[in-house]
Design an enzyme around this catalytic site. Structure first.
Site, PDB file in Angstrom:
ATOM      1  N   TYR A 189       0.836  -1.209   0.000  1.00 31.47           N
ATOM      2  CA  TYR A 189       0.000   0.000   0.000  1.00 31.47           C
ATOM      3  C   TYR A 189       0.864   1.250   0.000  1.00 31.47           C
ATOM      4  O   TYR A 189       0.646   2.173  -0.787  1.00 31.47           O
ATOM      5  CB  TYR A 189      -0.920  -0.014   1.226  1.00 31.47           C
ATOM      6  CG  TYR A 189      -1.782   1.222   1.374  1.00 31.47           C
ATOM      7  CD1 TYR A 189      -2.899   1.408   0.555  1.00 31.47           C
ATOM      8  CD2 TYR A 189      -1.486   2.197   2.319  1.00 31.47           C
ATOM      9  CE1 TYR A 189      -3.700   2.531   0.683  1.00 31.47           C
ATOM     10  CE2 TYR A 189      -2.283   3.324   2.462  1.00 31.47           C
ATOM     11  CZ  TYR A 189      -3.384   3.483   1.640  1.00 31.47           C
ATOM     12  OH  TYR A 189      -4.174   4.609   1.760  1.00 31.47           O
ATOM     13  N   SER A 249       2.372   1.768  -3.353  1.00 27.73           N
ATOM     14  CA  SER A 249       1.405   2.223  -4.362  1.00 27.73           C
ATOM     15  C   SER A 249       1.123   3.714  -4.221  1.00 27.73           C
ATOM     16  O   SER A 249       0.963   4.422  -5.221  1.00 27.73           O
ATOM     17  CB  SER A 249       0.105   1.418  -4.257  1.00 27.73           C
ATOM     18  OG  SER A 249      -0.665   1.785  -3.118  1.00 27.73           O
ATOM     19  N   LYS A 250       1.085   4.205  -2.993  1.00 30.00           N
ATOM     20  CA  LYS A 250       0.784   5.620  -2.788  1.00 30.00           C
ATOM     21  C   LYS A 250       1.990   6.503  -3.113  1.00 30.00           C
ATOM     22  O   LYS A 250       1.825   7.629  -3.603  1.00 30.00           O
ATOM     23  CB  LYS A 250       0.300   5.859  -1.357  1.00 30.00           C
ATOM     24  CG  LYS A 250      -1.076   5.245  -1.083  1.00 30.00           C
ATOM     25  CD  LYS A 250      -2.140   5.766  -2.044  1.00 30.00           C
ATOM     26  CE  LYS A 250      -3.530   5.284  -1.680  1.00 30.00           C
ATOM     27  NZ  LYS A 250      -4.584   5.818  -2.583  1.00 30.00           N
TER      28      LYS A 250
END
Length: 257
Positions: free
Chosen positions: A155, A158-159
């Site tokens: 996560y 991805s950010k």
């Protein structure tokens, strides 16, 4: 009209992830500011409920952004219906728990397909229309794109990729007067973490812990992030591009001592 925020009358906005959380709050706020809305999300019933809270009767386009055909159909339907596109809000996103020791490739692929690849493709399709209107793009990222936290590895990656996407596309589209920015929320009270694997008890502890991990002493509300999205989408931010705006109660500035 919401006080202190710009007028979006005459603007057409496509908002992804609009069936819940920050996307839903952004839809409701932008409708109050006068925008014509195309809303998309995977859960049609939830999308209808959000649409009922919006003025100007938004166009609802259920779909799964991981599917390329759905993405293309969403964009084409919105443009055909309204005849133009001024604002793209990339809000759809998911979270998965896991470290380098236990995040499977399937989890990794799922996170990047939703949080990065789908945004890349939808933005690619939307850009020709946004160039025509000298429009703006707002990506909903996370404080996890700015700071590092354990046990949400894919996560976080991805950010941070989304933040780089924001900056690079901002530079590429600036000569054509299309602005690209992101908001980077801290912990916000939505269903995101529960969908990502936290049960009710763990989520309650997570929110309680947020009082210590955020300088303002509390988690955020979706409406607080929506106001930042609306600002960056509007002409009120006409000289801002390539920015990642933390909306995180000061979490990005904190460091243990």
């Amino acid at each position: 009209m919401a006080s202190g925020l710009g007028n979006l009358s005459g603007k057409v906005a496509l908002i992804t992830g609009a069936s819940s959380g920050i996307g839903a709050a952004t839809a409701v706020l932008m409708s109050k500011l006068g925008a014509s809305l195309a809303l998309t999300g995977r859960k049609e019933e939830n999308l209808k409920k959000v649409g009922e809270q919006c003025g100007n009767k938004p166009l609802l386009i259920p779909g799964d952004l991981v599917k390329e055909d759905d993405t293309k159909q969403i964009l084409e339907t919105a443009v055909q219906h309204f005849g133009k596109l001024n604002i793209l809000v990339n809000c759809a996103g998911i979270i998965e728990l896991g470290s380098i020791e236990n995040t499977s490739l399937d989890q990794y692929d799922q996170l990047f397909n939703v949080n990065v690849r789908s945004i890349y493709y939808l933005t690619m399709l939307a850009v020709p229309h946004l160039i025509q209107t000298k429009g703006s793009i707002v990506n909903v990222s996370s404080v996890n794109g700015i700071r590092s936290f354990p046990n949400v590895l894919a996560y976080n990656m991805s950010k941070s990729a989304l933040d780089q996407f924001t900056r690079c596309t901002a530079l590429e589209l600036a000569p054509k007067q299309v602005r690209v920015n992101s908001v980077n929320p801290g912990v916000t009270v939505t269903e995101l973490q529960k969908r990502g694997g936290l049960d009710e008890e763990a989520y309650a502890k997570f929110l309680e812990r947020s009082k210590e991990t955020h300088a303002l002493g509390r988690p955020g509300q979706p409406e607080e992030v929506a106001r930042a999205v609306a600002f960056l989408a509007s002409d009120d931010s006409s000289y801002i591009t390539g920015a990642s705006l933390p909306v995180d109660g000061g979490r990005h500035a904190m460091c243990p001592r």
